[in-house]
Design a protein around this motif. Structure first.
Motif, mmCIF file in Angstrom:
data_model
loop_
_atom_site.group_PDB
_atom_site.id
_atom_site.type_symbol
_atom_site.label_atom_id
_atom_site.label_comp_id
_atom_site.label_asym_id
_atom_site.label_seq_id
_atom_site.Cartn_x
_atom_site.Cartn_y
_atom_site.Cartn_z
ATOM 1 N N GLY A 276 -9.506 40.796 -53.630
ATOM 2 C CA GLY A 276 -8.895 39.473 -53.543
ATOM 3 C C GLY A 276 -9.183 38.762 -52.236
ATOM 4 O O GLY A 276 -10.088 39.149 -51.472
ATOM 5 N N LEU A 277 -8.416 37.725 -51.961
ATOM 6 C CA LEU A 277 -8.605 36.871 -50.791
ATOM 7 C C LEU A 277 -7.933 37.489 -49.567
ATOM 8 O O LEU A 277 -6.779 37.923 -49.622
ATOM 9 C CB LEU A 277 -8.013 35.492 -51.071
ATOM 10 C CG LEU A 277 -8.175 34.420 -49.990
ATOM 11 C CD1 LEU A 277 -9.646 34.129 -49.717
ATOM 12 C CD2 LEU A 277 -7.439 33.138 -50.399
ATOM 13 N N HIS A 278 -8.682 37.518 -48.444
ATOM 14 C CA HIS A 278 -8.156 38.017 -47.174
ATOM 15 C C HIS A 278 -8.253 36.921 -46.124
ATOM 16 O O HIS A 278 -8.935 35.907 -46.323
ATOM 17 C CB HIS A 278 -8.929 39.253 -46.715
ATOM 18 C CG HIS A 278 -8.689 40.478 -47.543
ATOM 19 N ND1 HIS A 278 -8.112 41.629 -47.035
ATOM 20 C CD2 HIS A 278 -8.941 40.733 -48.848
ATOM 21 C CE1 HIS A 278 -8.029 42.549 -47.987
ATOM 22 N NE2 HIS A 278 -8.531 42.023 -49.100
ATOM 23 N N LEU A 279 -7.592 37.152 -44.984
ATOM 24 C CA LEU A 279 -7.552 36.174 -43.901
ATOM 25 C C LEU A 279 -8.187 36.764 -42.647
ATOM 26 O O LEU A 279 -7.708 37.764 -42.104
ATOM 27 C CB LEU A 279 -6.097 35.785 -43.594
ATOM 28 C CG LEU A 279 -5.888 34.659 -42.574
ATOM 29 C CD1 LEU A 279 -6.325 33.320 -43.175
ATOM 30 C CD2 LEU A 279 -4.418 34.591 -42.143
ATOM 31 N N LEU A 280 -9.282 36.165 -42.185
ATOM 32 C CA LEU A 280 -9.871 36.533 -40.902
ATOM 33 C C LEU A 280 -9.190 35.654 -39.867
ATOM 34 O O LEU A 280 -9.332 34.426 -39.891
ATOM 35 C CB LEU A 280 -11.382 36.309 -40.921
ATOM 36 C CG LEU A 280 -12.204 36.979 -39.817
ATOM 37 C CD1 LEU A 280 -13.675 37.049 -40.208
ATOM 38 C CD2 LEU A 280 -12.047 36.289 -38.467
ATOM 39 N N ASN A 281 -8.447 36.270 -38.941
ATOM 40 C CA ASN A 281 -7.595 35.482 -38.056
ATOM 41 C C ASN A 281 -7.391 36.148 -36.703
ATOM 42 O O ASN A 281 -7.595 37.350 -36.549
ATOM 43 C CB ASN A 281 -6.238 35.246 -38.720
ATOM 44 C CG ASN A 281 -5.414 36.526 -38.837
ATOM 45 O OD1 ASN A 281 -4.355 36.653 -38.235
ATOM 46 N ND2 ASN A 281 -5.873 37.493 -39.623
ATOM 47 N N ALA A 282 -6.986 35.344 -35.737
ATOM 48 C CA ALA A 282 -6.537 35.872 -34.449
ATOM 49 C C ALA A 282 -5.078 36.258 -34.642
ATOM 50 O O ALA A 282 -4.202 35.407 -34.765
ATOM 51 C CB ALA A 282 -6.695 34.830 -33.353
ATOM 52 N N SER A 283 -4.833 37.559 -34.684
ATOM 53 C CA SER A 283 -3.542 38.074 -35.130
ATOM 54 C C SER A 283 -2.648 38.478 -33.959
ATOM 55 O O SER A 283 -3.027 39.323 -33.139
ATOM 56 C CB SER A 283 -3.770 39.292 -36.037
ATOM 57 O OG SER A 283 -2.562 39.969 -36.285
ATOM 58 N N MET A 284 -1.454 37.920 -33.915
ATOM 59 C CA MET A 284 -0.460 38.324 -32.933
ATOM 60 C C MET A 284 0.002 39.756 -33.195
ATOM 61 O O MET A 284 0.301 40.510 -32.274
ATOM 62 C CB MET A 284 0.745 37.372 -32.984
ATOM 63 C CG MET A 284 1.770 37.611 -31.882
ATOM 64 S SD MET A 284 3.259 36.599 -32.096
ATOM 65 C CE MET A 284 2.570 34.963 -32.182
ATOM 66 N N ILE A 285 0.023 40.142 -34.469
ATOM 67 C CA ILE A 285 0.477 41.486 -34.843
ATOM 68 C C ILE A 285 -0.534 42.537 -34.395
ATOM 69 O O ILE A 285 -0.184 43.547 -33.773
ATOM 70 C CB ILE A 285 0.716 41.569 -36.364
ATOM 71 C CG1 ILE A 285 1.838 40.621 -36.777
ATOM 72 C CG2 ILE A 285 1.030 43.003 -36.790
ATOM 73 C CD1 ILE A 285 2.001 40.471 -38.272
ATOM 74 N N HIS A 286 -1.800 42.310 -34.707
ATOM 75 C CA HIS A 286 -2.852 43.271 -34.341
ATOM 76 C C HIS A 286 -3.331 43.094 -32.904
ATOM 77 O O HIS A 286 -4.075 43.930 -32.390
ATOM 78 C CB HIS A 286 -4.047 43.123 -35.286
ATOM 79 C CG HIS A 286 -3.745 43.475 -36.708
ATOM 80 N ND1 HIS A 286 -3.570 44.765 -37.136
ATOM 81 C CD2 HIS A 286 -3.576 42.678 -37.809
ATOM 82 C CE1 HIS A 286 -3.322 44.775 -38.439
ATOM 83 N NE2 HIS A 286 -3.323 43.519 -38.868
ATOM 84 N N LYS A 288 -5.462 41.040 -31.740
ATOM 85 C CA LYS A 288 -6.894 40.770 -31.656
ATOM 86 C C LYS A 288 -7.324 40.014 -32.913
ATOM 87 O O LYS A 288 -6.543 39.858 -33.866
ATOM 88 C CB LYS A 288 -7.687 42.068 -31.522
ATOM 89 C CG LYS A 288 -7.511 43.028 -32.683
ATOM 90 C CD LYS A 288 -8.240 44.340 -32.437
ATOM 91 C CE LYS A 288 -8.018 45.323 -33.580
ATOM 92 N NZ LYS A 288 -8.711 46.616 -33.335
ATOM 93 N N VAL A 289 -8.567 39.564 -32.923
ATOM 94 C CA VAL A 289 -9.128 38.927 -34.109
ATOM 95 C C VAL A 289 -9.485 40.020 -35.110
ATOM 96 O O VAL A 289 -10.166 40.992 -34.774
ATOM 97 C CB VAL A 289 -10.377 38.097 -33.764
ATOM 98 C CG1 VAL A 289 -10.987 37.484 -35.023
ATOM 99 C CG2 VAL A 289 -10.028 36.999 -32.753
ATOM 100 N N VAL A 290 -8.996 39.853 -36.349
ATOM 101 C CA VAL A 290 -9.226 40.864 -37.388
ATOM 102 C C VAL A 290 -9.531 40.190 -38.719
ATOM 103 O O VAL A 290 -9.135 39.049 -38.964
ATOM 104 C CB VAL A 290 -7.998 41.789 -37.587
ATOM 105 C CG1 VAL A 290 -7.706 42.588 -36.341
ATOM 106 C CG2 VAL A 290 -6.762 40.989 -38.028
ATOM 107 N N ASP A 291 -10.252 40.916 -39.553
ATOM 108 C CA ASP A 291 -10.308 40.605 -40.982
ATOM 109 C C ASP A 291 -9.142 41.382 -41.556
ATOM 110 O O ASP A 291 -9.209 42.600 -41.711
ATOM 111 C CB ASP A 291 -11.646 41.071 -41.555
ATOM 112 C CG ASP A 291 -11.833 40.674 -43.026
ATOM 113 O OD1 ASP A 291 -10.818 40.347 -43.677
ATOM 114 O OD2 ASP A 291 -12.965 40.734 -43.518
ATOM 115 N N GLU A 292 -8.039 40.693 -41.836
ATOM 116 C CA GLU A 292 -6.775 41.340 -42.212
ATOM 117 C C GLU A 292 -6.984 42.341 -43.343
ATOM 118 O O GLU A 292 -7.519 41.989 -44.390
ATOM 119 C CB GLU A 292 -5.755 40.277 -42.626
ATOM 120 C CG GLU A 292 -4.419 40.804 -43.062
ATOM 121 C CD GLU A 292 -3.728 41.614 -41.977
ATOM 122 O OE1 GLU A 292 -3.343 42.760 -42.281
ATOM 123 O OE2 GLU A 292 -3.588 41.109 -40.851
#
Length: 318
Positions: A276-286, A288-292
């Motif tokens: 399905g659809l994922h979010l590549l983002n600058a993540s406060m949780i991780h 760092k920038v991640v492909d969630e």
């Protein structure tokens, strides 16, 4: 001396992967071969001190031009926004990177990103690639045009702060377009109502230092309050034929929210995987920038205030 520093940074950039070049600005790039970067006694004596800010600016410029050079050699059909977005995976998440100067000026920081600066960085790179530009100056020109109303830097209030206004202004400039059909999956309508900045000026460094800016911020909020946009409610964010046709890899995803005074909670780029659809983002949780790793549907379900997604596509002017 500038030519010497430039050659040192070039050498370091070549031997380091992109992720390892990102840091808080306190760690210098790893040295290349000693024979390539060693200074002679005369150069050591005559060298002028170089500030950390100058080194960081040079590193950002080299990174931007190296990425644009690489993109110029990509095969036809490559998803350009996603190509650039993936280059920043692993870069540290750092908030408030634009709030570093007392006076308003264009900030370029590829070493630390938040969700908005990731989107702006990738968009500016994409626009350069589409127009076959490979220089740092071209990148800065595109970045300034999208970050500031009509590209003009006056003071803090000339910067675009709410993402709804970012979409509106950059549609006017021909940089992006918002996708709002077909229905389904665009079955819901967001009526924008923003006043978070004017109600929480103490949360913003510039507004605390310059209370006189508040009137302009209120006028800006009023200018976009009441605007309506079709979006995909989170119940419709699934792995379906309609979704795969409506949302493309590399589209900007703006997550709508129900938090009072705000329009958009988070940003990233669309990436379709088998599940399905994922979010590549600058993540406060991780941090760092991640492909969630989880699907966007799962991600949205974990945030009760998230209501759905708006879709923005970078215009290809070729």
């Amino acid at each position: 001396m500038k030519r010497l520093i430039y050659s040192i940074l070039i050498s370091a950039w070549i031997v380091c992967p992109l992720q390892s070049c990102a840091n808080s600005g306190t760690r210098q790039p790893e040295r290349a071969d000693a024979n390539e970067t060693a200074l002679s006694a005369e150069e050591v004596v005559e060298a002028e001190p170089v500030s950390t800010a100058e080194m960081e600016k040079s590193a950002d410029a080299l990174k931007i031009e190296a990425l644009l050079s690489e993109a110029s050699r990509l095969q036809a059909g490559t998803d350009i926004p996603l190509f650039f977005a993936r280059k920043f995976i692993g870069i540290p998440y750092v908030a408030h990177t634009l709030e570093v100067n007392d006076d308003e000026r264009l900030v370029v920081n590829t070493r630390e990103l938040d969700c908005t600066t990731l989107v702006e960085t990738v968009t500016a790179l994409t626009l350069c690639a589409y127009s076959k530009e490979t220089t740092y100056d071209a990148y800065c020109r595109h970045l300034q045009l999208m970050r500031y109303r009509e590209g003009r830097i006056d003071d803090y209030t000339s910067r675009i702060h709410y993402f709804t206004e970012w979409i509106v202004e950059n549609q006017k400039a021909g940089i992006v377009r918002e996708i709002q059909s077909p229905n389904p999956p665009f079955t819901a309508v967001q009526t924008v109502k923003v006043d978070y900045m004017s109600r929480h000026p103490q949360s913003y460094k510039a507004l605390k230092a310059h209370p006189e800016y508040l009137a302009a911020i209120k006028r800006m909020e009023q200018s976009i309050t009441g605007l309506k946009f079709r979006y995909i409610p989170k119940a419709q964010v699934m792995d379906s034929k309609a979704m795969r046709e409506a949302v493309r890899d590399g589209d900007i995803i703006a997550i709508t929210c129900s938090k009072p005074g705000l329009d958009i909670a988070h940003l990233g780029f669309a990436v379709w995987h088998k599940d399905g659809l994922h979010l590549l983002n600058a993540s406060m949780i991780h941090k760092k920038v991640v492909d969630e790793p989880m699907t966007l549907r799962e991600y949205l379900s974990k945030h009760p205030s998230h209501t759905g997604i708006r879709i923005i596509r970078i215009n290809d002017k070729k």
